[in-house]
Design a protein around this motif. Structure first.
Motif, short mmCIF file in Angstrom:
data_model
loop_
_atom_site.label_atom_id
_atom_site.label_comp_id
_atom_site.label_asym_id
_atom_site.label_seq_id
_atom_site.Cartn_x
_atom_site.Cartn_y
_atom_site.Cartn_z
N ARG A 1 -13.08 13.60 22.25
CA ARG A 1 -11.76 12.97 22.37
C ARG A 1 -11.29 13.07 23.82
NH1 ARG A 1 -8.48 15.01 16.96
NH2 ARG A 1 -9.81 13.96 15.43
N PHE B 1 -14.57 3.97 -5.73
CA PHE B 1 -13.53 4.29 -6.71
C PHE B 1 -13.24 3.09 -7.62
CE2 PHE B 1 -10.09 6.08 -8.82
CZ PHE B 1 -8.88 5.46 -8.55
N LEU B 2 -13.10 1.91 -7.02
CA LEU B 2 -12.78 0.72 -7.82
C LEU B 2 -13.92 0.36 -8.76
CD1 LEU B 2 -10.88 -1.57 -5.28
CD2 LEU B 2 -9.97 0.09 -6.93
N LYS C 1 -2.54 4.50 10.88
CA LYS C 1 -3.74 3.89 11.47
C LYS C 1 -3.66 2.38 11.43
CE LYS C 1 -6.97 7.72 11.14
NZ LYS C 1 -5.96 8.74 11.23
N CYS D 1 -11.80 9.39 -9.03
CA CYS D 1 -11.36 9.42 -7.63
C CYS D 1 -12.07 10.52 -6.86
CB CYS D 1 -9.85 9.61 -7.58
SG CYS D 1 -9.13 9.33 -5.96
N VAL E 1 -8.31 19.58 4.32
CA VAL E 1 -7.98 18.22 3.87
C VAL E 1 -8.64 17.94 2.53
CG1 VAL E 1 -8.28 15.76 4.39
CG2 VAL E 1 -7.57 17.35 6.21
N LEU F 1 0.85 -1.20 0.00
CA LEU F 1 0.00 0.00 0.00
C LEU F 1 0.88 1.24 0.00
CD1 LEU F 1 -2.63 1.64 0.40
CD2 LEU F 1 -2.37 1.28 2.85
N LEU G 1 -3.33 12.48 -10.63
CA LEU G 1 -3.51 11.08 -11.03
C LEU G 1 -3.47 10.95 -12.55
CD1 LEU G 1 -6.28 9.93 -8.52
CD2 LEU G 1 -3.94 9.07 -8.66
N LEU H 1 -12.84 3.47 -1.37
CA LEU H 1 -12.16 2.50 -2.23
C LEU H 1 -13.19 1.70 -3.03
CD1 LEU H 1 -9.37 1.34 -2.98
CD2 LEU H 1 -9.76 -0.37 -1.18
N ARG I 1 -12.16 3.67 17.11
CA ARG I 1 -12.21 4.91 16.32
C ARG I 1 -11.22 4.87 15.17
NH1 ARG I 1 -8.53 9.02 15.10
NH2 ARG I 1 -10.03 10.62 15.62
N MET J 1 -1.07 -5.08 -12.60
CA MET J 1 -1.86 -6.32 -12.42
C MET J 1 -2.19 -6.96 -13.76
SD MET J 1 -4.38 -4.77 -9.50
CE MET J 1 -5.59 -6.06 -9.62
N ALA K 1 -2.83 6.59 6.49
CA ALA K 1 -3.40 5.24 6.40
C ALA K 1 -2.47 4.23 7.08
CB ALA K 1 -3.61 4.87 4.93
N MET L 1 -0.69 -0.09 -11.25
CA MET L 1 -1.19 -1.18 -10.40
C MET L 1 -0.48 -2.49 -10.70
SD MET L 1 -5.22 -0.17 -10.51
CE MET L 1 -5.82 -1.77 -10.04
N PHE M 1 2.69 1.54 -3.30
CA PHE M 1 1.76 1.91 -4.38
C PHE M 1 1.44 3.39 -4.30
CE2 PHE M 1 -1.46 1.58 -7.48
CZ PHE M 1 -2.46 2.46 -7.09
C1 LIG Z 1 -6.02 -2.46 -6.55
C2 LIG Z 1 -6.04 -1.21 -5.66
C3 LIG Z 1 -5.98 0.05 -6.51
C4 LIG Z 1 -6.59 1.25 -5.82
C5 LIG Z 1 -5.60 1.97 -4.88
C6 LIG Z 1 -5.97 1.74 -3.44
C7 LIG Z 1 -4.83 2.19 -2.53
C8 LIG Z 1 -5.28 3.29 -1.64
C9 LIG Z 1 -6.19 2.76 -0.58
C10 LIG Z 1 -6.48 3.45 0.50
C11 LIG Z 1 -5.80 4.74 0.76
C12 LIG Z 1 -6.74 5.76 1.34
C13 LIG Z 1 -6.70 5.72 2.84
C14 LIG Z 1 -7.09 7.06 3.39
C15 LIG Z 1 -7.21 6.99 4.92
C16 LIG Z 1 -7.78 8.29 5.44
C17 LIG Z 1 -8.25 8.09 6.88
C18 LIG Z 1 -8.82 9.45 7.35
O1 LIG Z 1 -9.91 9.83 6.97
N1 LIG Z 1 -8.00 10.16 8.11
C19 LIG Z 1 -8.43 11.49 8.54
C20 LIG Z 1 -9.13 11.40 9.88
O2 LIG Z 1 -8.27 10.82 10.83
P1 LIG Z 1 -8.18 11.49 12.30
O3 LIG Z 1 -7.57 12.85 12.05
O4 LIG Z 1 -9.60 11.58 12.81
O5 LIG Z 1 -7.30 10.56 13.08
C21 LIG Z 1 -7.22 12.38 8.57
O6 LIG Z 1 -7.48 13.56 9.29
C22 LIG Z 1 -6.87 12.74 7.12
C23 LIG Z 1 -5.73 12.29 6.55
C24 LIG Z 1 -5.37 12.71 5.14
C25 LIG Z 1 -5.99 11.80 4.07
C26 LIG Z 1 -7.32 12.35 3.62
C27 LIG Z 1 -7.55 12.16 2.13
C28 LIG Z 1 -8.03 10.75 1.81
C29 LIG Z 1 -8.16 10.58 0.31
C30 LIG Z 1 -8.60 9.17 -0.03
C31 LIG Z 1 -8.30 8.87 -1.49
C32 LIG Z 1 -6.92 8.23 -1.66
C33 LIG Z 1 -6.45 8.36 -3.10
C34 LIG Z 1 -5.52 7.24 -3.49
C35 LIG Z 1 -5.21 7.32 -4.98
C36 LIG Z 1 -5.56 6.03 -5.67
#
Ligand SMILES: CCCCCCCC/C=C\CCCCCCCC(=O)N[C@@H](COP(=O)(O)O)[C@H](O)/C=C/CCCCCCCCCCCCC
Length: 193
Positions: A76, A100-101, A39, A117, A133, A18, A144, A97, A85, A156, A36, A154, A21
């Protein structure tokens, strides 16, 4: 190799893949992959900690943290990084995801992955993120590549194979999402702070 070691190795590889990638998409995505991975690491630490057996399933984690008052319910507090949480944030990302997929699967090769996306993000995670954010994510999405190039990253196989793989994976993603959504809904955990 014992089963636990094998499972831990697979977990490590999946997080590494991950991370690799996301980093292959450029530094614009590092703030996303860092969050990510952080967490996932929190949950891994619980799984490998003194009460690891309580974190073997989502259901056992929820029961353990509820029974031992280890979840901040209203605001909190002392349990800011509870397993419940932390998983909820990743659960919300799983909905992104899934959307998006599915869009990737049915789109044409000349489709813009950035649009797919963004649409998936606006219908899911964006509802839980502050303005700054959302803007940072929009800038990252803009970087992208096309769907065809995204499939190459990817790594694949040809587009047809990726589409078929996504078709196989999506029902499993949906079922995983639905199980967690139902469990969290039962416990009124869908808005944990
Ligand atoms: C075959 C697979 C191909 C597809 C690619 C998949 C790979 C990516 C998969 C997952 C990645 C996204 C994970 C994002 C986790 C975000 C968790 C979150 O919301 N965090 C916020 C809240 O947390 P706390 O502050 O309450 O602890 C945090 O504040 C924000 C963090 C910044 C990230 C926010 C943007 C998320 C965008 C999701 C789209 C990802 C784009 C990937 C491009 C393919």
């Amino acid at each position: 190799m014992s089963q636990k070691v094998a499972v831990d190795a697979l977990r490590y590889i999946s997080v590494l893949l991950l991370f690799r990638f996301m980093n292959s998409l450029g530094t614009a995505f590092s703030f996303i992959s860092n969050d990510a991975v952080a967490k996932i690491q929190i949950l891994e630490n619980y799984r490998c900690g003194a009460n690891g057996q309580m974190y073997f399933t989502v259901q056992s984690m929820v029961k353990y943290e509820v029974d031992h008052r280890l979840v901040d319910l209203e605001k909190r507090g002392n349990h800011y990084e509870s397993g419940c949480r932390t998983l909820l944030r990743l659960h919300r990302a799983l909905k992104w995801l899934q959307l998006f997929l599915e869009k990737l699967r049915v789109a044409s090769d000349d489709s813009k992955t950035s649009v797919l996306c963004s649409e998936a993000y606006n219908d899911s995670l964006a509802n839980y993120h502050p303005w700054i954010v959302r803007k940072a994510a929009a800038i990252a999405f803009y970087m992208l590549p096309s769907r065809a190039s995204f499939f190459e990253i990817m790594n694949m196989g040809p587009s047809e194979k990726v589409v078929a793989t996504l078709g196989d994976a999506l029902p499993l993603i949906s079922k995983t999402y639905d199980i967690t959504q139902e469990l969290y809904n039962q416990h009124c955990f869908l808005d944990l702070p």
